[in-house]
Design an enzyme around this catalytic site. Structure first.
Site, PDB file in Angstrom:
ATOM      1  N   ASN A  10       0.845  -1.144   0.053  1.00  0.00           N
ATOM      2  CA  ASN A  10       0.001  -0.045   0.018  1.00  0.00           C
ATOM      3  C   ASN A  10       0.853   0.946  -0.048  1.00  0.00           C
ATOM      4  O   ASN A  10       1.443   1.628   0.967  1.00  0.00           O
ATOM      5  CB  ASN A  10      -0.879  -0.143   1.355  1.00  0.00           C
ATOM      6  CG  ASN A  10      -1.740   1.185   1.260  1.00  0.00           C
ATOM      7  OD1 ASN A  10      -1.711   2.008   0.600  1.00  0.00           O
ATOM      8  ND2 ASN A  10      -2.679   1.118   2.300  1.00  0.00           N
ATOM      9  N   ARG A  91      -2.743  -1.905  -3.281  1.00  0.00           N
ATOM     10  CA  ARG A  91      -3.808  -1.149  -2.846  1.00  0.00           C
ATOM     11  C   ARG A  91      -3.503   0.381  -3.919  1.00  0.00           C
ATOM     12  O   ARG A  91      -2.650   0.833  -3.938  1.00  0.00           O
ATOM     13  CB  ARG A  91      -3.822  -0.578  -1.560  1.00  0.00           C
ATOM     14  CG  ARG A  91      -5.007   0.578  -1.209  1.00  0.00           C
ATOM     15  CD  ARG A  91      -4.756   1.232  -0.016  1.00  0.00           C
ATOM     16  NE  ARG A  91      -5.884   2.026   0.283  1.00  0.00           N
ATOM     17  CZ  ARG A  91      -5.696   3.430   0.663  1.00  0.00           C
ATOM     18  NH1 ARG A  91      -4.324   3.627   0.998  1.00  0.00           N
ATOM     19  NH2 ARG A  91      -6.483   4.300   0.826  1.00  0.00           N
ATOM     20  N   HIS A 180     -12.183   4.322   0.408  1.00  0.00           N
ATOM     21  CA  HIS A 180     -12.514   3.463   1.549  1.00  0.00           C
ATOM     22  C   HIS A 180     -13.212   1.971   1.046  1.00  0.00           C
ATOM     23  O   HIS A 180     -13.764   1.500   1.776  1.00  0.00           O
ATOM     24  CB  HIS A 180     -13.210   4.043   2.598  1.00  0.00           C
ATOM     25  CG  HIS A 180     -12.458   5.049   3.569  1.00  0.00           C
ATOM     26  ND1 HIS A 180     -12.899   6.070   4.080  1.00  0.00           N
ATOM     27  CD2 HIS A 180     -11.091   4.794   3.750  1.00  0.00           C
ATOM     28  CE1 HIS A 180     -11.982   6.646   4.802  1.00  0.00           C
ATOM     29  NE2 HIS A 180     -10.921   6.225   4.544  1.00  0.00           N
ATOM     30  N   ARG A 241      -8.934  17.122   7.217  1.00  0.00           N
ATOM     31  CA  ARG A 241      -9.610  17.429   6.406  1.00  0.00           C
ATOM     32  C   ARG A 241     -11.239  18.125   6.765  1.00  0.00           C
ATOM     33  O   ARG A 241     -12.018  17.629   7.472  1.00  0.00           O
ATOM     34  CB  ARG A 241     -10.233  16.425   5.234  1.00  0.00           C
ATOM     35  CG  ARG A 241      -8.807  15.815   4.672  1.00  0.00           C
ATOM     36  CD  ARG A 241      -9.385  14.918   3.402  1.00  0.00           C
ATOM     37  NE  ARG A 241      -8.153  13.750   3.376  1.00  0.00           N
ATOM     38  CZ  ARG A 241      -8.092  12.574   3.224  1.00  0.00           C
ATOM     39  NH1 ARG A 241      -9.309  12.130   3.433  1.00  0.00           N
ATOM     40  NH2 ARG A 241      -7.155  11.828   3.068  1.00  0.00           N
ATOM     41  N   ASP A 282      -5.498  14.205  16.014  1.00  0.00           N
ATOM     42  CA  ASP A 282      -5.766  12.869  16.439  1.00  0.00           C
ATOM     43  C   ASP A 282      -6.998  12.751  17.542  1.00  0.00           C
ATOM     44  O   ASP A 282      -6.840  13.694  18.575  1.00  0.00           O
ATOM     45  CB  ASP A 282      -4.295  12.547  17.051  1.00  0.00           C
ATOM     46  CG  ASP A 282      -4.137  11.031  17.534  1.00  0.00           C
ATOM     47  OD1 ASP A 282      -3.599  10.471  16.882  1.00  0.00           O
ATOM     48  OD2 ASP A 282      -4.879  10.590  18.687  1.00  0.00           O
ATOM     49  N   ALA A 283      -7.863  12.040  17.240  1.00  0.00           N
ATOM     50  CA  ALA A 283      -8.818  11.781  18.194  1.00  0.00           C
ATOM     51  C   ALA A 283      -8.690  11.570  19.450  1.00  0.00           C
ATOM     52  O   ALA A 283      -9.279  11.993  20.413  1.00  0.00           O
ATOM     53  CB  ALA A 283      -9.719  10.532  17.538  1.00  0.00           C
ATOM     54  N   GLU A 386      -8.308  -4.192   5.464  1.00  0.00           N
ATOM     55  CA  GLU A 386      -8.330  -4.014   4.061  1.00  0.00           C
ATOM     56  C   GLU A 386      -7.218  -4.950   3.580  1.00  0.00           C
ATOM     57  O   GLU A 386      -7.264  -5.218   2.420  1.00  0.00           O
ATOM     58  CB  GLU A 386      -7.867  -2.492   3.941  1.00  0.00           C
ATOM     59  CG  GLU A 386      -9.247  -1.486   4.119  1.00  0.00           C
ATOM     60  CD  GLU A 386      -8.747  -0.337   4.607  1.00  0.00           C
ATOM     61  OE1 GLU A 386      -8.235   0.073   5.528  1.00  0.00           O
ATOM     62  OE2 GLU A 386      -8.888   0.813   3.684  1.00  0.00           O
TER      63      GLU A 386
HETATM   64  P1  ADP Z   1      -5.847   5.894   8.917  1.00  0.00           P
HETATM   65  O1  ADP Z   1      -7.198   6.532   8.245  1.00  0.00           O
HETATM   66  O2  ADP Z   1      -4.859   6.784   8.610  1.00  0.00           O
HETATM   67  O3  ADP Z   1      -5.775   4.401   8.499  1.00  0.00           O
HETATM   68  P2  ADP Z   1      -6.770   5.112  11.547  1.00  0.00           P
HETATM   69  O4  ADP Z   1      -8.097   3.970  11.029  1.00  0.00           O
HETATM   70  O5  ADP Z   1      -5.836   4.328  11.979  1.00  0.00           O
HETATM   71  O6  ADP Z   1      -6.214   5.844  10.681  1.00  0.00           O
HETATM   72  O7  ADP Z   1      -7.475   5.833  12.542  1.00  0.00           O
HETATM   73  C1  ADP Z   1      -6.664   6.835  13.239  1.00  0.00           C
HETATM   74  C2  ADP Z   1      -7.548   7.547  14.222  1.00  0.00           C
HETATM   75  O8  ADP Z   1      -7.808   6.656  15.290  1.00  0.00           O
HETATM   76  C3  ADP Z   1      -6.917   8.571  15.115  1.00  0.00           C
HETATM   77  O9  ADP Z   1      -7.640   9.837  15.345  1.00  0.00           O
HETATM   78  C4  ADP Z   1      -6.544   8.002  16.475  1.00  0.00           C
HETATM   79  O10 ADP Z   1      -6.577   9.012  17.291  1.00  0.00           O
HETATM   80  C5  ADP Z   1      -7.687   7.094  16.493  1.00  0.00           C
HETATM   81  N1  ADP Z   1      -7.606   6.180  17.549  1.00  0.00           N
HETATM   82  C6  ADP Z   1      -7.015   4.949  17.721  1.00  0.00           C
HETATM   83  N2  ADP Z   1      -7.103   4.471  18.792  1.00  0.00           N
HETATM   84  C7  ADP Z   1      -7.996   5.261  19.500  1.00  0.00           C
HETATM   85  C8  ADP Z   1      -8.562   4.942  20.713  1.00  0.00           C
HETATM   86  N3  ADP Z   1      -8.175   4.262  21.598  1.00  0.00           N
HETATM   87  N4  ADP Z   1      -9.383   6.177  21.446  1.00  0.00           N
HETATM   88  C9  ADP Z   1      -9.683   7.107  20.340  1.00  0.00           C
HETATM   89  N5  ADP Z   1      -9.292   7.238  19.161  1.00  0.00           N
HETATM   90  C10 ADP Z   1      -8.480   6.214  18.738  1.00  0.00           C
END
Ligand code: ADP
Length: 399
Positions: A10, A91, A180, A241, A282-283, A386
């Protein structure tokens, strides 16, 4: 011992994720990530089954995608599994209208993917770079492209047509493509097993929340609408975004002297969680800051969850019934407070959280986290995979 290993690649513009995977079980014997290609700290790390993670810094200069593929070849060779390797799966982000399914690569298909770079200027050239490097390294193996857009090619015309001058579609191919797709495909198949129905008789709303985020309405196993559009910028609010916004804002900013690069850099890289919170994309960081009373983080959380709920509500429209809402992606798979808030926003549709279920469905565990009795629908968490889809679709070409 397996006879059908697939190397999944990927390639991003400055990165390369890879996994050597059993196409039947999805077990990865090797997985890794190369990142910061072209920069001073370009590096690659990998983990072999049962061993510690290893990392290597790349020297400056040269083509880091090629160097990464060379290293992957060495790793695969050192594992003595060459006789079981049956295909390389790539991918590919954009397949336009040309590719509605996984496709065996040859020079002409690679040129077609390259020609679609207009539609995905950040992604397709990187994918092509990865493909060319792998074709050089593994000339005897079938190489297969699995497209992010392909699953959404079943959308009806009314769902993919923009409410703009039709000439723009004819001239430039401007329409909704959606992304996606591999993830929405995978979780819908897993969800069918969880609701105990054949996929051809199911109705789902799949909600992929990662750094990128999108919703898809899936009827009888086929995508009938999705929130990403002509580009991945459309739809939900994401890590950096904006998602959907009033196009008039673009004109306004350009009249204020912003260049189109500045506008699109802001919408792609400085908006979403990062822009609204003023803190982080970052969430996890958003949730932590919210705990300690950060106003911007709280607002970002509210805007995000409100918008996801609005999309879920509107994605009922293409469906006749609903078996489940499916959460996936890093946030969807792990973030209990975000899922909780989304369900609260959907109360009028009868959605109620199953608190114990919501707490249990994290860190790779699938589960039921709520339901709407009114709709006869469950709310599921399903970790996406994926790579497994890419591996199994690629292995098909080895038979
Ligand atoms: P990508 O789209 O780059 O593949 P991911 O699917 O790995 O990304 O998602 C990344 C997001 O998931 C980030 O915002 C991260 O903070 C969030 N995330 C991962 N683990 C947790 C968690 N335990 N609680 C809240 N958010 C999380």
């Amino acid at each position: 011992m397996s006879n059908s290993l697939v190397l999944v690649l990927n390639a991003g513009s400055s990165s390369l994720k890879f996994a050597l995977m059993d196409a039947q079980t999805g077990a990865a014997m090797l997985s890794g990530l190369g990142e910061c290609f072209g920069l001073e700290d370009a590096r690659i790390s990998w983990k072999r089954d049962g061993q510690d993670k290893q990392e290597l810094m790349f020297e400056q200069g040269g083509n880091h995608h090629e160097k990464a593929v060379e290293l992957i070849v060495e790793l695969v060779e050192s594992m003595n599994v060459n006789d079981q390797l049956v295909a390389i799966g790539h991918r590919v982000v954009h397949g336009g209208e040309k590719f509605a399914q996984a496709t065996l690569l040859n020079d002409s298909v690679v040129n077609d993917i390259d020609a679609l770079s207009d539609l995905a200027p950040l992604h397709n050239p990187a994918n092509v770079m990865g493909i060319r490097a792998a074709m050089k390294a593994f000339p005897a193996l079938p190489q297969v492209a699995v497209f992010d857009t392909a699953f959404h090619q079943t959308m009806p015309q009314k769902a993919f047509t923009g409410a703009i001058c039709n000439e723009l579609y004819k001239e430039y191919g401007i329409r909704r493509y959606g992304f996606h797709g591999t993830s929405h495909y995978y979780v819908s198949r897993e969800a069918a097993k969880m609701v105990n129905k054949p996929i051809e008789e199911t109705s789902f709303i799949s909600v992929h929340l990662g750094n990128g985020a999108s919703v898809s309405a899936i009827r009888n196993g086929e995508s009938v609408d999705t929130s990403m559009g002509f580009t991945p910028l459309a739809g939900l609010m994401m890590g950096t975004r904006s998602g959907d916004l009033d196009p008039g804002i673009i004109e306004f900013l350009m009249k204020k002297g912003w260049t189109h690069e500045q506008v699109f850099d802001t919408l792609n890289k400085k908006s979403g969680f990062l822009g609204v919170s003023g803190l982080t994309s970052d969430a996890r960081g958003i949730l932590e800051a919210m705990e300690s009373g950060h106003e911007g983080a709280k607002l970002a959380f509210e805007v995000f969850t409100y918008r996801v709920a609005k999309f879920i509500g509107s994605y009922m429209i293409p469906l006749d019934s609903l078996d489940a809402v499916i959460f996936t992606g890093g946030i969807g798979e792990n973030s209990l407070p975000i899922r909780r808030e989304i369900l609260k926003n959907l109360k009028l549709l009868g959605f109620v959280e199953d608190v114990a279920g919501n707490e249990a469905a994290r860190f790779g565990n699938a589960g039921v986290i709520g339901a709407s009795e009114m709709l006869g629908a469950q709310v599921l968490v399903i970790p996406t995979n994926e790579e497994f889809v890419i591996a199994s679709q690629s292995a098909e070409f080895a038979k």
